[in-house]
Scaffold this active site. Structure first.
Site, mmCIF file in Angstrom:
data_model
loop_
_atom_site.group_PDB
_atom_site.id
_atom_site.type_symbol
_atom_site.label_atom_id
_atom_site.label_comp_id
_atom_site.label_asym_id
_atom_site.label_seq_id
_atom_site.Cartn_x
_atom_site.Cartn_y
_atom_site.Cartn_z
ATOM 1 N N ASN A 111 0.839 -1.204 0.000
ATOM 2 C CA ASN A 111 0.000 0.000 0.000
ATOM 3 C C ASN A 111 0.868 1.245 0.000
ATOM 4 O O ASN A 111 1.970 1.255 0.543
ATOM 5 C CB ASN A 111 -0.966 -0.004 1.191
ATOM 6 N N PHE A 115 -1.479 8.276 4.347
ATOM 7 C CA PHE A 115 -2.212 8.906 5.452
ATOM 8 C C PHE A 115 -3.487 9.604 4.965
ATOM 9 O O PHE A 115 -3.781 10.744 5.349
ATOM 10 C CB PHE A 115 -1.345 9.933 6.193
ATOM 11 N N SER A 175 5.860 5.248 8.587
ATOM 12 C CA SER A 175 5.207 4.948 7.317
ATOM 13 C C SER A 175 6.155 5.305 6.180
ATOM 14 O O SER A 175 6.759 6.383 6.185
ATOM 15 C CB SER A 175 3.909 5.753 7.164
ATOM 16 N N ASN A 177 5.178 5.996 3.249
ATOM 17 C CA ASN A 177 4.367 6.642 2.208
ATOM 18 C C ASN A 177 4.166 8.139 2.399
ATOM 19 O O ASN A 177 3.403 8.758 1.667
ATOM 20 C CB ASN A 177 3.008 5.938 2.125
ATOM 21 N N THR A 178 4.834 8.722 3.388
ATOM 22 C CA THR A 178 4.861 10.177 3.560
ATOM 23 C C THR A 178 6.310 10.613 3.434
ATOM 24 O O THR A 178 7.162 10.142 4.195
ATOM 25 C CB THR A 178 4.285 10.591 4.926
ATOM 26 N N LYS A 217 5.847 3.946 16.947
ATOM 27 C CA LYS A 217 5.808 2.885 15.937
ATOM 28 C C LYS A 217 6.999 3.021 15.013
ATOM 29 O O LYS A 217 7.202 4.080 14.403
ATOM 30 C CB LYS A 217 4.508 2.932 15.135
ATOM 31 N N ASN A 246 6.156 -1.413 11.401
ATOM 32 C CA ASN A 246 5.332 -0.941 10.292
ATOM 33 C C ASN A 246 5.630 -1.794 9.049
ATOM 34 O O ASN A 246 6.261 -2.845 9.145
ATOM 35 C CB ASN A 246 5.648 0.542 10.023
#
Length: 341
Positions: A111, A115, A175, A177-178, A217, A246
């Site tokens: 994925n 966010f 994450s 993805n940021t 995390k 994560n």
């Protein structure tokens, strides 16, 4: 209807569509009283962590219910705790679609959601409407367009707003993805962030007359030196727990898959060993100073027990639910209970 019968139909849909259809169906089943009739009673395996007694040590990881819209329905599935989010100060749409991909033969998901959420105020509104009385974690992050040097401000805004409604708060700096988010795991930046959060936590505890634990995390892609540095700073700043891990940027084991090279974080079975290894190293470095929540690649009771043996006190599932369905919760809780009692 048993999940194995439903899954083939869900897997005919695009992953993000199936996600919303499933959660909508759960809400409907909860509202008409069907969920409790079909889901086994939660396994009792009381576990005290962060000063709270969890009815069982199996929780839902953040990401499935980003806005806290499905808390009551998810509460019917036997989880010992639920974590919602990741939430950011302002609403944001996330990355362009498609941004979620199933790797079915590997029991994995990639994925790059980014966010996507409706903002912290909407989440608080949803939590206030919920009837759920169990342990609720709220996972907080930064907006994609907030410069990394001002990331602390976003985390503090979210902490201020969710503190009153959370059983614990998770700080998501891992994450993939940021843009630049994982930079916050570096030693000096991590110290600055944790110091600011810890100071605000104490101020909020005084204001509300209630201490809400903080968890951090982390990513599964840290090397041994980085794990040691993270552990030292968690202890120094008296953070209450750590969640490991994560999603991973690694593609080992899924290179053959048509979607194996998609950008984003990989979760599910391929991350299991990597996550467990981080937990084991982290447990050794922490030496009992704070508890670990183990997450990553749990698709069976044996996988959950592996995380406990590596040093975790609690576990969380997400991708495993996509492939196994709600019975995974009962199976994991029963497996952990069998080694504890």
């Amino acid at each position: 209807m048993p999940y194995p019968l439903v899954r083939p139909f869900l897997f005919m849909l695009a992953p993000e569509t199936a996600h919303h259809v499933t959660l909508g169906g759960l809400n409907f089943a909860h509202d008409v009283g069907l969920l409790r009739a079909f889901v086994p009673a939660p396994v009792s395996c009381p576990t005290t962590v962060m000063g709270m007694e969890f009815p069982n040590p199996v929780g839902l990881a953040a990401g499935l219910d980003k806005n806290g819209e499905y808390i009551d329905a998810l509460g019917d599935l036997g989880f010992g705790f639920i974590e919602i989010g990741t939430i950011t100060p302002r609403p944001q749409p996330g990355n362009p679609k498609p941004r979620m991909f199933r790797l079915v033969d590997s029991e994995a998901i990639i994925n790059r959601m980014g966010f996507n959420n409706e903002g912290v105020d909407k989440l608080v509104e949803n939590v206030r409407k919920s009837q759920y009385k169990g342990i609720l974690g709220i996972n907080i992050g930064k907006n994609f367009d907030t410069p990394i040097e001002r990331a602390v401000e976003d985390y503090l805004i979210c902490l201020d707003k969710v503190y009153e409604y959370a059983s614990y708060v998770t700080v998501n700096i891992s994450s993939p993805n940021t843009k630049n988010l994982r930079q916050l795991q570096q030693a000096d930046e991590l110290s600055s962030l944790l110091a600011a959060l810890k100071q605000r936590q104490q101020q909020l505890a005084d204001k509300h007359g209630r201490y809400v634990p903080l968890a951090l995390k982390i990513a599964p892609d840290l090397d041994s030196h980085q794990i040691q540095e993270v552990a030292e700073r968690l202890i120094k700043h008296q953070i209450d727990a750590v969640i490991a891990t994560n999603t991973t940027l690694s593609r080992v084991g899924v290179e053959h898959h048509p979607h194996g090279t998609e950008a984003g974080g990989l979760s599910g079975a391929p991350v299991r060993a990597k996550s467990t290894s981080v937990i084991r190293e982290l447990a050794e470095a922490l030496d009992g100073a704070l508890p670990i929540m183990g997450v990553g690649g749990i698709l069976s009771g044996d996988d959950a027990v592996e995380k406990i043996h590596a040093g975790a006190s609690l576990v969380q599932v997400y991708s495993g639910m996509v492939y196994r369905g709600p019975t995974l919760v009962e199976e994991c809780a029963a497996a952990i209970a069998s080694i504890r009692y």
